[in-house]
Scaffold this active site. Structure first.
Site, short mmCIF file in Angstrom:
data_model
loop_
_atom_site.label_atom_id
_atom_site.label_comp_id
_atom_site.label_asym_id
_atom_site.label_seq_id
_atom_site.Cartn_x
_atom_site.Cartn_y
_atom_site.Cartn_z
N HIS A 148 19.48 47.16 40.84
CA HIS A 148 18.61 48.46 40.79
C HIS A 148 19.54 49.51 41.26
O HIS A 148 19.43 50.24 40.92
CB HIS A 148 17.65 47.94 41.99
CG HIS A 148 17.17 46.41 41.51
ND1 HIS A 148 16.57 45.80 42.13
CD2 HIS A 148 15.95 46.08 40.17
CE1 HIS A 148 15.65 45.07 41.07
NE2 HIS A 148 15.54 45.06 40.15
N SER A 185 16.37 40.07 40.68
CA SER A 185 15.74 39.24 41.64
C SER A 185 15.28 38.04 41.97
O SER A 185 15.29 37.29 43.24
CB SER A 185 14.69 40.67 41.78
OG SER A 185 15.08 41.70 41.93
N ARG A 207 19.93 45.32 30.28
CA ARG A 207 21.18 44.27 30.68
C ARG A 207 21.91 44.01 29.56
O ARG A 207 22.77 43.79 29.47
CB ARG A 207 20.80 43.41 31.88
CG ARG A 207 20.35 44.06 33.74
CD ARG A 207 19.75 43.30 34.23
NE ARG A 207 18.09 42.50 33.77
CZ ARG A 207 17.30 42.38 34.76
NH1 ARG A 207 17.50 41.49 35.63
NH2 ARG A 207 16.31 42.42 34.25
N LYS A 235 1.60 40.16 42.18
CA LYS A 235 1.07 39.17 41.74
C LYS A 235 2.55 38.27 42.23
O LYS A 235 3.85 37.89 41.35
CB LYS A 235 0.94 38.59 40.50
CG LYS A 235 -0.92 38.38 40.30
CD LYS A 235 -1.14 38.12 38.66
CE LYS A 235 -0.46 38.18 37.92
NZ LYS A 235 -0.66 38.09 36.58
#
Ligand code: ADP
Length: 165
Positions: A22, A135, A97, A46
């Site tokens: 990021h 992540s 990516r 969420k």
């Protein structure tokens, strides 16, 4: 720092948590567009490991750690295009990516263009060494008791260690 294009860009995401991938995109976007806002959507909470406020704080610390200056971090409610319009931005930055990112990103970019015609989505590629980072992989490494230190800024490695202690 002189930018290649003087305009305001918005880089949205969940950033749960921010990784070196990021940050690589944020640096490129800042250098290209001059002004950059990194935004986290309130809708993206969420199943998140970190709260919105924790994610925003980690982003600010990480930007400092990596010496990426002049980038705002913000949390927004509602639709991304409405936020982009309210800030007078013209560009949405997303990172690409793999081909697997493409389908979802393509759908989002075209939908956002229909919702706000003057916005342009720009895709940027990270340095190859970050191309496989996400992540979720970082969280899995930390959950299994291994250190993700090489993939994330120091503040994130520490925050993950605390979470999974
Ligand atoms: P989202 O849930 O919106 O996809 P993420 O926080 O996972 O949010 O990612 C935000 C943006 O950053 C997305 O455009 C994503 O493709 C991009 N991104 C995530 N990881 C990387 C990486 N390692 N290299 C380049 N771009 C990345």
């Amino acid at each position: 720092m002189t930018s290649k294009i003087g305009t305001l860009a918005v880089y949205p995401g969940s950033f749960d948590p921010v990784t070196k991938g990021h940050l690589d995109i944020a640096r490129r976007a800042r250098e290209t567009f001059g002004s950059l806002i990194i935004t986290i959507s309130r809708n993206s909470s969420k199943n998140a490991l970190f709260t919105l406020e924790e994610r925003a704080k980690l982003l600010k610390e990480a930007l400092q750690e990596e010496k990426i200056e002049g980038v705002e971090v913000a949390i927004f409610d509602g639709l991304l295009v409405d936020y982009v319009k309210s800030r007078g931005a013209r560009v949405i930055v997303r990172g690409l990516r793999f081909i697997s990112d493409f389908e979802y990103e393509f759908q989002m970019a075209l939908t956002n263009r229909h919702l706000l015609t003057e916005v342009e989505t720009v895709f940027m590629m990270p340095d190859e060494k970050f191309i496989y980072l996400s992540s979720s992989i970082i969280k899995e490494i930390a959950l299994c008791g291994r250190s993700p230190a090489q993939f994330v800024p120091k503040c994130v490695a520490q925050a993950l260690q605390k979470k999974f202690k």
